[in-house]
Design a protein around this motif. Sequence first.
Motif, mmCIF file in Angstrom:
data_model
loop_
_atom_site.group_PDB
_atom_site.id
_atom_site.type_symbol
_atom_site.label_atom_id
_atom_site.label_comp_id
_atom_site.label_asym_id
_atom_site.label_seq_id
_atom_site.Cartn_x
_atom_site.Cartn_y
_atom_site.Cartn_z
ATOM 1 N N SER A 1 -3.436 9.452 -5.802
ATOM 2 C CA SER A 1 -3.728 8.126 -5.942
ATOM 3 C C SER A 1 -2.382 6.948 -5.826
ATOM 4 O O SER A 1 -1.649 7.386 -6.783
ATOM 5 C CB SER A 1 -4.749 7.703 -7.073
ATOM 6 O OG SER A 1 -4.662 6.237 -7.050
ATOM 7 N N ARG B 1 -2.421 4.087 -7.128
ATOM 8 C CA ARG B 1 -2.625 3.516 -8.341
ATOM 9 C C ARG B 1 -2.426 4.303 -9.510
ATOM 10 O O ARG B 1 -1.219 4.040 -10.428
ATOM 11 C CB ARG B 1 -3.948 2.730 -8.321
ATOM 12 C CG ARG B 1 -3.836 1.759 -9.426
ATOM 13 C CD ARG B 1 -5.336 0.913 -9.507
ATOM 14 N NE ARG B 1 -6.195 1.528 -8.257
ATOM 15 C CZ ARG B 1 -7.418 1.244 -8.267
ATOM 16 N NH1 ARG B 1 -8.092 1.040 -9.502
ATOM 17 N NH2 ARG B 1 -8.085 1.734 -7.241
ATOM 18 N N SER B 2 -2.963 5.606 -9.757
ATOM 19 C CA SER B 2 -2.872 6.180 -10.792
ATOM 20 C C SER B 2 -1.823 7.175 -10.950
ATOM 21 O O SER B 2 -1.451 7.920 -11.827
ATOM 22 C CB SER B 2 -4.222 6.817 -11.275
ATOM 23 O OG SER B 2 -4.445 8.058 -10.053
ATOM 24 N N LYS C 1 -2.165 10.004 -9.673
ATOM 25 C CA LYS C 1 -2.748 11.260 -10.149
ATOM 26 C C LYS C 1 -3.520 11.996 -8.891
ATOM 27 O O LYS C 1 -3.944 11.205 -8.172
ATOM 28 C CB LYS C 1 -3.546 11.150 -11.198
ATOM 29 C CG LYS C 1 -2.902 11.004 -12.481
ATOM 30 C CD LYS C 1 -3.690 11.014 -13.650
ATOM 31 C CE LYS C 1 -3.158 10.667 -15.064
ATOM 32 N NZ LYS C 1 -1.794 11.081 -15.173
#
Length: 161
Positions: free
Chosen positions: A91, A93-94, A96
């Motif tokens: 991701s 954003r994360s 992860k």
Amino acid sequence: MGHTFNRPDEAAMLRILERYPHSPEGAILRLAWLEGLSRSEITELRWDQVDFEGKAIQLPDRTVPLEPSTEACLRERHVRCALRDPHVVISERSKKPMPPESISRLARKTLDRAGLGGISLMDLRHDFIIRHLESHDWPYVARISGIAVPTLYAVFSDYLP
């Protein structure tokens, strides 16, 4: 015909890939459409399975030649992401690994925005197989798809001239 697949418009797919050269969307769609990976294979794909020198993706059951567009996308993603996580698709954003549902959702949203609603990751994988059956022999497609020749014939022969 027992199986029905929605085949994407090739020109539309190429426009999408051009629009998303290095993003998770671009990686996911390339891995499904140009490399024939399933959602679970995309989810689990790790950098140690991407052989840039050999221009291939090494999966447990097969080796898939790396298309130039996918190679360019993955090389850039490798520079940006490989030190953060061993998974290829993470991701933005994360930072992860993306779960399978998120991979499907991102692909669906991207395809929908491009006017290819109704096309799924499975459809992209099936289109990969059909395109390769149109230009290669059955044993070769079995090797790169991980699907036995009799199964390929049973599922895909109606799609060939």
